[in-house]
Design a protein around this motif. Structure first.
Motif, PDB file in Angstrom:
ATOM      1  N   ASP A  65       0.843  -1.188   0.000  1.00 20.96           N
ATOM      2  CA  ASP A  65       0.000   0.000   0.000  1.00 20.96           C
ATOM      3  C   ASP A  65       0.883   1.245   0.000  1.00 20.96           C
ATOM      4  O   ASP A  65       2.108   1.164   0.137  1.00 20.96           O
ATOM      5  CB  ASP A  65      -0.981  -0.003   1.183  1.00 20.96           C
ATOM      6  CG  ASP A  65      -0.290  -0.053   2.544  1.00 20.96           C
ATOM      7  OD1 ASP A  65       0.902   0.311   2.643  1.00 20.96           O
ATOM      8  OD2 ASP A  65      -0.955  -0.457   3.516  1.00 20.96           O
ATOM      9  N   ASP A  66       0.266   2.405  -0.141  1.00 24.74           N
ATOM     10  CA  ASP A  66       1.040   3.637  -0.265  1.00 24.74           C
ATOM     11  C   ASP A  66       1.808   3.965   1.008  1.00 24.74           C
ATOM     12  O   ASP A  66       2.881   4.567   0.959  1.00 24.74           O
ATOM     13  CB  ASP A  66       0.120   4.803  -0.649  1.00 24.74           C
ATOM     14  CG  ASP A  66      -0.338   4.724  -2.100  1.00 24.74           C
ATOM     15  OD1 ASP A  66       0.315   4.014  -2.894  1.00 24.74           O
ATOM     16  OD2 ASP A  66      -1.345   5.370  -2.441  1.00 24.74           O
ATOM     17  N   ILE A  69       4.980   1.943   0.888  1.00 25.20           N
ATOM     18  CA  ILE A  69       5.842   2.529  -0.138  1.00 25.20           C
ATOM     19  C   ILE A  69       6.566   3.753   0.416  1.00 25.20           C
ATOM     20  O   ILE A  69       7.785   3.914   0.259  1.00 25.20           O
ATOM     21  CB  ILE A  69       5.021   2.927  -1.379  1.00 25.20           C
ATOM     22  CG1 ILE A  69       4.474   1.695  -2.100  1.00 25.20           C
ATOM     23  CG2 ILE A  69       5.846   3.796  -2.335  1.00 25.20           C
ATOM     24  CD1 ILE A  69       5.469   0.930  -2.907  1.00 25.20           C
ATOM     25  N   ARG A  90      -0.880   0.389 -11.717  1.00 20.51           N
ATOM     26  CA  ARG A  90      -0.283   0.628 -10.402  1.00 20.51           C
ATOM     27  C   ARG A  90       1.167   1.092 -10.553  1.00 20.51           C
ATOM     28  O   ARG A  90       1.609   2.027  -9.876  1.00 20.51           O
ATOM     29  CB  ARG A  90      -0.358  -0.650  -9.557  1.00 20.51           C
ATOM     30  CG  ARG A  90       0.344  -0.583  -8.199  1.00 20.51           C
ATOM     31  CD  ARG A  90      -0.254   0.474  -7.293  1.00 20.51           C
ATOM     32  NE  ARG A  90       0.232   0.336  -5.923  1.00 20.51           N
ATOM     33  CZ  ARG A  90       0.314   1.352  -5.064  1.00 20.51           C
ATOM     34  NH1 ARG A  90      -0.062   2.574  -5.431  1.00 20.51           N
ATOM     35  NH2 ARG A  90       0.760   1.156  -3.836  1.00 20.51           N
ATOM     36  N   LEU A  94       3.114   4.647  -9.502  1.00 16.47           N
ATOM     37  CA  LEU A  94       4.304   4.674  -8.656  1.00 16.47           C
ATOM     38  C   LEU A  94       5.475   5.426  -9.293  1.00 16.47           C
ATOM     39  O   LEU A  94       6.442   5.760  -8.602  1.00 16.47           O
ATOM     40  CB  LEU A  94       4.737   3.249  -8.311  1.00 16.47           C
ATOM     41  CG  LEU A  94       3.793   2.473  -7.389  1.00 16.47           C
ATOM     42  CD1 LEU A  94       4.252   1.023  -7.266  1.00 16.47           C
ATOM     43  CD2 LEU A  94       3.715   3.123  -6.008  1.00 16.47           C
ATOM     44  N   HIS A  97       7.312   8.628  -7.842  1.00 24.90           N
ATOM     45  CA  HIS A  97       8.341   8.638  -6.802  1.00 24.90           C
ATOM     46  C   HIS A  97       9.754   8.781  -7.369  1.00 24.90           C
ATOM     47  O   HIS A  97      10.701   9.029  -6.613  1.00 24.90           O
ATOM     48  CB  HIS A  97       8.247   7.368  -5.954  1.00 24.90           C
ATOM     49  CG  HIS A  97       6.964   7.255  -5.189  1.00 24.90           C
ATOM     50  ND1 HIS A  97       6.603   8.150  -4.205  1.00 24.90           N
ATOM     51  CD2 HIS A  97       5.936   6.359  -5.276  1.00 24.90           C
ATOM     52  CE1 HIS A  97       5.426   7.807  -3.703  1.00 24.90           C
ATOM     53  NE2 HIS A  97       5.008   6.727  -4.328  1.00 24.90           N
TER      54      HIS A  97
END
Length: 210
Positions: A65-66, A69, A90, A94, A97
């Motif tokens: 999950d975030d 992360i 997904r 991401l 980042h």
């Protein structure tokens, strides 16, 4: 081009130091409670800090999950290595980042390789790993797939080979597949989750001769 190595599932200062001293290009840290190699992000941070800037540090994750992360990024990783059912969408999310994104593709048959194409444009690297039995861990079990399945396959992305590698077979694996990067975990352990500094050294020496 020399074959690069990644030592995965590191959990102690001594094994991180052994991997770095032996010339590993990448270190892997597992953040998955079901794994015997699981670490808390704050534990990993002190290990990651031991490695020089030129060595990659990958967080091995399964459908994270975030919140997780964010915590592993704060620990200092430079890549997210995803071993669950993460979709291309997904991975696309991401990308914000700014880290390398690796997607594991579990392989048992030639058709399994086709999944790699779905991640073109969102993943930075595909990790071909052995498909494990349902209900077991997604990796780190010492299983290998038939390396000849990669013969003639047109790789859609940079890639690495994982699954059942150890100091005695890494030369055969790299020779058969022409893998640019080899990734080992259980093959350099004395027990599940317990890395062996001598086996790490032996693996890296074998890979350096390729």
């Amino acid at each position: 081009m020399p074959v690069q190595s990644k030592i995965c599932g590191l959990s102690t200062a001594a094994t991180v130091d052994a991997a770095v001293a032996g010339g590993a290009a990448w270190l892997g840290f597992v953040f998955f409670p079901k794994s015997p190699r699981d670490l808390a992000p704050d534990e990993a941070a002190s290990l990651i800090a031991r490695a020089p800037a030129g060595v990659g540090k990958a967080a091995v994750l399964v459908d994270p999950d975030d919140d997780l992360i964010g915590r592993v990024i704060a620990a200092g990783v430079t890549a997210l290595q995803l071993h669950g059912d993460e979709s291309p969408e997904r991975l696309s999310a991401l990308k914000r980042h700014g880290l390398e994104l690796w997607k594991a593709v579990p392989v048992r048959t030639r058709t399994d390789l086709d999944l790699a194409r779905a991640y073109r444009g969102v993943a930075d690297r595909i990790l071909y790993d052995a498909k494990t039995p349902k209900g077991t861990l997604p990796g780190g079990m010492g299983l290998r797939f038939d390396w000849k399945l990669l013969d003639g396959f047109v790789h859609p992305l940079p890639w690495a080979l994982s699954g059942g590698l150890d100091p005695t077979n890494v030369a055969e694996a790299a020779g058969t597949t022409r893998a640019p990067l080899v990734d080992v975990s259980s093959g350099v352990e004395s027990a599940p989750g317990v890395k062996d500094v001598d086996k790490i050294a032996a693996f890296l020496q074998a890979a350096a001769r390729l």
